[in-house]
Scaffold this active site. Sequence first.
Site, mmCIF file in Angstrom:
data_model
loop_
_atom_site.group_PDB
_atom_site.id
_atom_site.type_symbol
_atom_site.label_atom_id
_atom_site.label_comp_id
_atom_site.label_asym_id
_atom_site.label_seq_id
_atom_site.Cartn_x
_atom_site.Cartn_y
_atom_site.Cartn_z
ATOM 1 N N ASP A 137 0.842 -1.200 0.000
ATOM 2 C CA ASP A 137 0.000 0.000 0.000
ATOM 3 C C ASP A 137 0.876 1.249 0.000
ATOM 4 O O ASP A 137 1.988 1.236 0.534
ATOM 5 C CB ASP A 137 -0.879 0.021 1.257
ATOM 6 C CG ASP A 137 -2.074 -0.910 1.124
ATOM 7 O OD1 ASP A 137 -2.499 -1.152 -0.005
ATOM 8 O OD2 ASP A 137 -2.552 -1.395 2.164
ATOM 9 N N ASP A 177 -5.743 -3.994 4.442
ATOM 10 C CA ASP A 177 -6.298 -3.585 5.737
ATOM 11 C C ASP A 177 -7.803 -3.756 5.837
ATOM 12 O O ASP A 177 -8.345 -3.760 6.931
ATOM 13 C CB ASP A 177 -5.940 -2.128 6.038
ATOM 14 C CG ASP A 177 -6.429 -1.171 4.963
ATOM 15 O OD1 ASP A 177 -7.064 -1.636 3.993
ATOM 16 O OD2 ASP A 177 -6.193 0.043 5.091
ATOM 17 N N ASP A 225 -10.064 -6.987 1.466
ATOM 18 C CA ASP A 225 -8.687 -7.375 1.153
ATOM 19 C C ASP A 225 -8.408 -8.812 1.580
ATOM 20 O O ASP A 225 -7.363 -9.371 1.228
ATOM 21 C CB ASP A 225 -7.682 -6.457 1.869
ATOM 22 C CG ASP A 225 -7.606 -5.080 1.233
ATOM 23 O OD1 ASP A 225 -7.867 -4.987 0.015
ATOM 24 O OD2 ASP A 225 -7.296 -4.112 1.934
#
Length: 1039
Positions: A446, A695, A699
């Site tokens: 990310d 998160d 996901d």
Amino acid sequence: MSILKHRKRSQPPDDLESGPSTPPSPTQANGKEPPSYDGEEYDVLLRYVRDQAELAGKGTTDEEEEEGAKRKRLWYAPWKTVTVKSEKEKEVPENWLRTEMTQGLADNDVNTRRNQFGYNELESPKEDQVLKFISYFRGPVLYTMEIAVILSAGLQDWIDFGVIIGILMLNAGVGWYQEKQAGDIVAELKAGIAMKAIVVRAGKESEIEARELVPGDIVVLEEGNTIPADAKILASYDDKDGSNARGSPARTSDNDKNDSNEKKRRGSDDTDNDDQDEEADKGPSVASVDQSAITGESLAVDKFVGDIAYYTCIVKRGKCYAIVSATAKQSFVGRTASLVMSSNERGHFEIVLGGIGTVLLVLVLVFIFIVWVGGFFRGIDISTPKENSLLVYALVFFIIGVPVGLPCVTTTTMAVGAAYLARRKCIVQKLTAIESLAGVDMLCSDKTGTLTANKLTLNEPYVSPGVDRDWFMTVAVLASSHNVKSLDPIDKVTVIALKDYPGAQENLKSGWKTIKFTPFDPVSKRIEAQVEKDGRKYTACKGAPNAILKLRKFDTKTANEYRDISQSFATKGFRSLGVAIREEGKDWELLGIMSMFDPPRSDTAATIQEAQDLGIHIKMLTGDAVAIAKETCKQLRLGTNVYDSERLIRSGMSGSDVRDFVEAADGFAEVFPEHKYQVVEMLQQRGHLTAMTGDGVNDAPSLKKADCGIAVEGASDAARSAADVVFLDEGLNSIITSIKVARQIFHRMKAYIIYRIALCIHLEVYLALSMLILNETIRVDLIVFLAIFADVATIAIAYDRAPYAKTHVEWELPKVWVISTIMGLILAAGTWAIRGTLLRAPTGGIVQNFGSVQEILFLEVALTESWVIFVTRLSQGNDEENVLPSFQLLAAVFGVDILASVFCIFGWISGDAPHHGHVDIVTVVRIWCFSFGVTVVVALTYYVLNKWDWLGHLGRLPRSKKNERLENFIAELQRLTIHHERTQAGEDYYRLGGSETQKEEETEHEAKGTKAKKEEDEAKDVEPDATKGGKGPGDADDA
């Protein structure tokens, strides 16, 4: 075009009057007699209703009892079966959901419900510690030692019997304790990130851990809080008596009056729409909930009384009472997470250990067979004499042939490493994840919070000509949320920026009042606030520059200038937000553009360089636009191969081309959770071990799909449950550090496995030849102590210093077996050399004054084998740096060496031997020197073998492998779908064809082609006419 067809004769429908086929008897289903429903028609019907209500009150139904129950056979009575219901299938009884809103549950009710439904948390099933301890006695390695226990009991060798059992218990105890200790540290860390909830119990509000909630609890949901369980909304927090809620008597009466008056005004023609009106009248919205973590829908969803607020979602607006209708395991999120939760799957590490143990067990059986064949030719009996019988030989091979400490030492090594990582805020969910983390060569990370600081800063804004900067900032703050308890990052940085605008602060003090605030809408991409001052009403707006331009038709010059400024901000990596205001009765006025920036962490660029030095390719994943993603990549020195995820993956390119792009990319922009899954899948198909960060609840599939799923700081419960590793600290640096530590742990385990295989081959080869040539062996008692010394000394390797590889690590089992076998043969040759000097016993050769053959061989084997661990812990490749051994390892090894020397000097457990088995000091020193020489030869051989390139690639799996035909075939197959159709005769048939999406694309492409061809034909028709008329372009235009 139809590719595949399958026809199936339609079945005649059931007779509607006779009903369906006879269902199975309830007596067969649950072992109970069914209730009797005889008598008058309506008496039977009402009795059935009462029975069903009673079942519903108990949390079950007739159908569930008959069909939904699972049967399990009792282990102590296999002829009996019982009904078993998993926790996620449990239904909450209806009467549990009738808790008084202002009073809540009593303490005794809480305990009763928790006993039935457990704690409100998503967790992996807790292991029974007794069963966990017993598991250390299972497996090929342990079964071999258990056979040795049976053999020693059969031979009535009770000393060896007790010692071998002691070895098994020691290994099981140490392994169980170390793994439990690591688990306790992880549990303690998890407790520190526990979710909180405000609950009403015994008439009082209090804050408790969310895991303490039970079905029927009354909770308070407030703006900015995470919803702690699936909860049914009861009423607004200010509406404690529920008078404003839908269905309340007061509100229903008012609605009936209003509906009656409305009907009179509208007339009777609108009666058809009455049902729709009633359905639409849900009462006032009491809260807005961000469900994006579940549905991917960015827009906050309005919640009304009676709606369900889902576990792990976030309240964006409002404050209300709700009743817990389902705890974590039974919640929507819990049921979804259970689909990706690991069951009892064996990890790659267990498979490797099991394979090594099986091969060693086969070698033991082969050597026993060879020795027994030789024994038969020598006329050796099966059980006599006591020292040199065939059963004794078998017992010796069972003890030395398989390393009983292999599971214990490897588990201890991983447990100690996991505890170390936990202290650095990295929770390893399962120990085998360490191996996956060490082998990673692709990290999909990310951007926000991992590569960047997750701290938006406001840069110098663009203010439109003639607009006061303080007025610009005043409007920007007016169009922001004012709930300081839960400001989103953009609103927070906007509000905090007021400190630099004292004039804006004065403006806000002059009597502004917010009438209505509309939070960010991802469809319109704007935030709006209706405000009032001095009786004049305004609408303040903030949002994406293009969305602001759509408020009205601005002049072309202003619009182009606006777009240019926005694009220039994007190329610098800045987020742009336009600001506008409209006074009631007037047009919208553009005030300017705010620019915001989430700066990279100060250590991220250096960490990325370090990661690349470690052979890890980092791919940045972000939901931002491509321009912003590229600029961020430049600042992080990642490269600028950044692609739009949706356009890349849905581009229609061949499967091989898409995978080439994914593999070569430095980043992906505008990423959604489904894109993460596809990226992971494509990289894995190319042979990469991939780590993925995430998160959110959505996901979870990609985290589970990845070889190593990483839940980043602030991840939801579902993401943490699906991940292999959970980080409690932000930043890429913590991930890279954990990978280095994992590679060190892997190095320790691999060093021990090479060491242990070499020891097994050493004694197997030496003793097999000794039994065949000399008809002798090392005494079983001494063999047992050799096994103890080997394991006790090397348990300390878990605390050893270790280098980390500069590239991804693999087991390379063929290389491991080659090196271990060569080392074992050298050790066996060394033992045979010292045995050869003892053929002139009782004096001569290595013996100075006196000595026992058994004790001398015992000491030589003990010394060389314990020192070999210092060899295998060295660098295993060209890219590793050697480090000095730890104090713990040195102390353990030399402690064992001193103890073995004492055994030798005093002749302990040597049996009948000259001088009672004693060995003089000079001879012991000679044995130490000889053993050191053998160890040096082994070390040189090990060094040379690890430097050979051909051996270095032996058993190494290929990364970035490409199978173009297969990849293209899979891509085409994914574009196909099965169509089910029915003929007029009632026959069902299926055909394989393109998906609806593909059809639309093909239709659109065909339409464009037809249009282009038509235009081309028209142009051809017009050209001869124009030539014939002799008109030029100007003439044609005039005409």
